[in-house]
Design an enzyme around this catalytic site. Structure first.
Site, short mmCIF file in Angstrom:
data_model
loop_
_atom_site.label_atom_id
_atom_site.label_comp_id
_atom_site.label_asym_id
_atom_site.label_seq_id
_atom_site.Cartn_x
_atom_site.Cartn_y
_atom_site.Cartn_z
N CYS A 115 48.05 9.66 12.51
CA CYS A 115 47.39 9.04 11.38
C CYS A 115 48.34 8.57 10.42
O CYS A 115 48.15 7.84 9.26
CB CYS A 115 46.14 9.75 10.82
SG CYS A 115 44.89 10.08 11.96
N HIS A 248 45.22 7.63 3.62
CA HIS A 248 44.46 7.50 5.03
C HIS A 248 43.13 7.53 4.83
O HIS A 248 42.57 8.46 4.18
CB HIS A 248 45.15 8.72 5.94
CG HIS A 248 44.54 8.67 7.08
ND1 HIS A 248 44.19 7.50 7.78
CD2 HIS A 248 44.08 9.79 7.65
CE1 HIS A 248 43.52 8.00 9.15
NE2 HIS A 248 43.43 9.42 9.09
N ASN A 278 37.43 6.32 10.51
CA ASN A 278 38.84 6.61 10.67
C ASN A 278 39.46 5.90 11.89
O ASN A 278 39.33 6.22 12.77
CB ASN A 278 39.16 8.16 10.93
CG ASN A 278 40.59 8.59 10.87
OD1 ASN A 278 41.44 7.91 10.94
ND2 ASN A 278 40.67 10.05 10.86
O1 UT7 Z 1 42.97 11.91 10.41
C1 UT7 Z 1 42.32 13.12 10.14
C2 UT7 Z 1 41.31 13.27 11.10
N1 UT7 Z 1 40.48 14.08 11.01
C3 UT7 Z 1 39.38 14.40 9.56
O2 UT7 Z 1 39.68 13.64 8.68
C4 UT7 Z 1 38.68 15.35 9.69
C5 UT7 Z 1 38.66 16.41 8.20
N2 UT7 Z 1 37.60 17.26 8.06
C6 UT7 Z 1 36.49 16.67 7.97
O3 UT7 Z 1 36.35 15.31 7.50
C7 UT7 Z 1 34.94 17.47 7.86
O4 UT7 Z 1 35.65 19.11 8.11
C8 UT7 Z 1 34.09 17.08 8.86
C9 UT7 Z 1 33.41 15.82 8.37
C10 UT7 Z 1 34.54 17.00 10.25
C11 UT7 Z 1 32.75 18.26 8.74
O5 UT7 Z 1 32.40 18.49 7.46
P1 UT7 Z 1 32.41 20.09 7.02
O6 UT7 Z 1 31.74 19.97 5.70
O7 UT7 Z 1 33.80 20.58 7.07
O8 UT7 Z 1 31.36 20.70 8.14
P2 UT7 Z 1 31.52 21.89 8.96
O9 UT7 Z 1 32.69 21.50 9.97
O10 UT7 Z 1 31.55 23.15 8.23
O11 UT7 Z 1 30.16 21.60 9.76
C12 UT7 Z 1 29.00 22.19 9.37
C13 UT7 Z 1 27.92 21.83 10.34
C14 UT7 Z 1 27.72 22.70 11.47
O12 UT7 Z 1 26.88 23.27 11.69
P3 UT7 Z 1 26.46 24.75 11.52
O13 UT7 Z 1 27.42 25.58 12.24
O14 UT7 Z 1 26.79 25.07 10.21
O15 UT7 Z 1 24.89 24.87 11.93
C15 UT7 Z 1 28.10 21.48 12.46
O16 UT7 Z 1 27.97 21.94 13.98
O17 UT7 Z 1 27.61 20.44 10.82
C16 UT7 Z 1 27.39 20.43 11.84
N3 UT7 Z 1 27.84 19.17 12.37
C17 UT7 Z 1 27.26 18.08 12.32
N4 UT7 Z 1 26.06 17.93 12.24
C18 UT7 Z 1 25.28 16.67 12.37
C19 UT7 Z 1 29.14 18.83 12.76
N5 UT7 Z 1 29.18 17.53 13.19
C20 UT7 Z 1 27.94 17.00 13.02
C21 UT7 Z 1 27.11 15.85 13.04
N6 UT7 Z 1 25.97 15.64 12.71
N7 UT7 Z 1 28.04 14.77 13.34
#
Ligand code: UT7
Length: 322
Positions: A115, A248, A278
């Site tokens: 990225c 980004h 993204n």
């Molecule tokens: O170019 C760089 C590319 N990568 C990025 O930019 C990613 C950077 N990170 C992020 O953007 C965030 O960490 C995410 C958007 C990926 C996730 O957000 P978060 O607030 O960090 O959530 P989390 O990973 O702590 O997940 C929270 C919950 C989990 O469930 P439990 O374990 O709390 O029950 C996940 O299983 O959200 C769940 N989850 C979803 N729920 C609905 C993960 N993906 C999804 C989804 N829909 N698509």
């Protein structure tokens, strides 16, 4: 005489025709429009058609940038494509693009910095122009991430999309690009990767994006603010001198946090992630083209481009719009 700097003379963008909304994803995955919007700011993504290649997306964006710059493709003497999703293992997407553009002879190569690729490529092109190695450079960020996503993994597939953005860089005596700063730290290579390999006719390992979301989030906010500060220090300018911040386009929360760390008003942040998710190396030139064409970025203003991505890689390009 050597040219001292490069300046952006044209921009362009291309997004594939097919749009997939969050609601459409929620029909087949345990996710929701509300979850995706509130966690990431993403509303929709564009997905390339089956026959469409990364070089086709790059070509469409390049044509628009060349037209605005008033430069014929035949007069390009440098083509750099930033991509993680090349048409094939080799030749480079840049060489394929060169042929599709009808240009030939000048160097053409891909930059693989995930990225951060566009920021890396723009910095390189600028220095090649400054050293007299090139005059008219085309720098493109182009990606088809939809082909390296596991569409059953809701933790990654909702986040990415396909697209391309391009700029034409030409020599100038007045900047242009003021300063550029690039970094990498391979210790973090496993928090965002596609750990597969083509070997003996098959894929060994995984051909899909793997990510430690919260780990990437924290790292991205930290290094984007740091590398923006590095560019400010190099130019002796205060953060208030940044008229437009183009980080980004991965996640609106990462962008908001970076803007706050730099103590900038939120109005100076340019975001397009809602429209295309993204798009990795394409995301910065896509957002730059939108803001340049809608008249927000005006001549004489200062624009900070901030990349961060797998590797881990990160970097900034600070420029004065001309
Ligand atoms: O170019 C760089 C590319 N990568 C990025 O930019 C990613 C950077 N990170 C992020 O953007 C965030 O960490 C995410 C958007 C990926 C996730 O957000 P978060 O607030 O960090 O959530 P989390 O990973 O702590 O997940 C929270 C919950 C989990 O469930 P439990 O374990 O709390 O029950 C996940 O299983 O959200 C769940 N989850 C979803 N729920 C609905 C993960 N993906 C999804 C989804 N829909 N698509």
């Amino acid at each position: 005489m050597r040219n001292r700097v490069g300046r952006i003379a044209g921009t362009g963008r291309y997004l594939p025709a097919r749009v997939v909304t969050n609601d459409a994803l929620a029909e087949r995955l345990a996710t929701s429009d509300e979850w995706i919007r509130t966690r990431t700011g993403i509303r929709q993504r564009h997905i390339a058609a089956d026959g469409e290649q990364t070089s086709d997306l790059a070509l469409a964006a390049a044509h628009i940038a060349l037209q605005q710059a008033g430069i014929a493709a035949a007069n390009l003497d440098l083509i750099i494509v930033a991509t993680t999703t090349p048409d094939m293992i080799f030749p480079s997407t840049a060489c394929i693009l060169q042929e599709k553009l009808g240009a030939h002879g000048g160097p053409a190569f891909d930059v693989q910095a995930v990225c951060s690729g566009f920021v890396y490529a723009l910095a390189l092109a600028d220095r090649m122009i400054a050293s007299g190695m090139a005059r008219n450079a085309l720098v493109v960020g182009a990606e088809i991430y939809s082909r390296i996503l596991d569409w059953n993994d809701r933790g990654t597939c909702v986040l990415f999309g396909d697209g391309a953005g391009a700029v034409v860089l030409v020599p100038a005596t007045e900047p242009g690009i003021l300063t550029a700063h690039l970094h990498a730290d391979g210790h973090y290579r496993s928090i965002l990767c596609v750990p597969g390999q083509v070997q003996r006719g098959g894929v060994v390992g995984s051909p899909f994006v793997h990510m430690d979301g919260p780990g990437v989030f924290k790292f991205a906010v930290k290094v984007m603010a740091e590398v923006a500060q590095e560019a400010l220090d190099a130019t002796g300018m205060p953060s208030d001198a940044i008229d437009w911040l183009i980080p980004h386009q991965a996640n609106i929360r990462i962008m908001d946090a970076t803007t706050k760390k730099l103590k900038l008003p939120m109005e100076r942040l340019i975001t397009t992630v809602d429209m295309h998710a993204n798009t990795s190396a394409a995301s910065i030139p896509l957002a730059l083209d939108v803001a340049a064409r809608d008249g927000r970025i005006r001549s004489g203003q200062h624009v900070m481009l901030l990349g961060v991505g797998g590797g881990f890689t990160w970097g900034s390009v600070f420029l004065r719009w001309t």
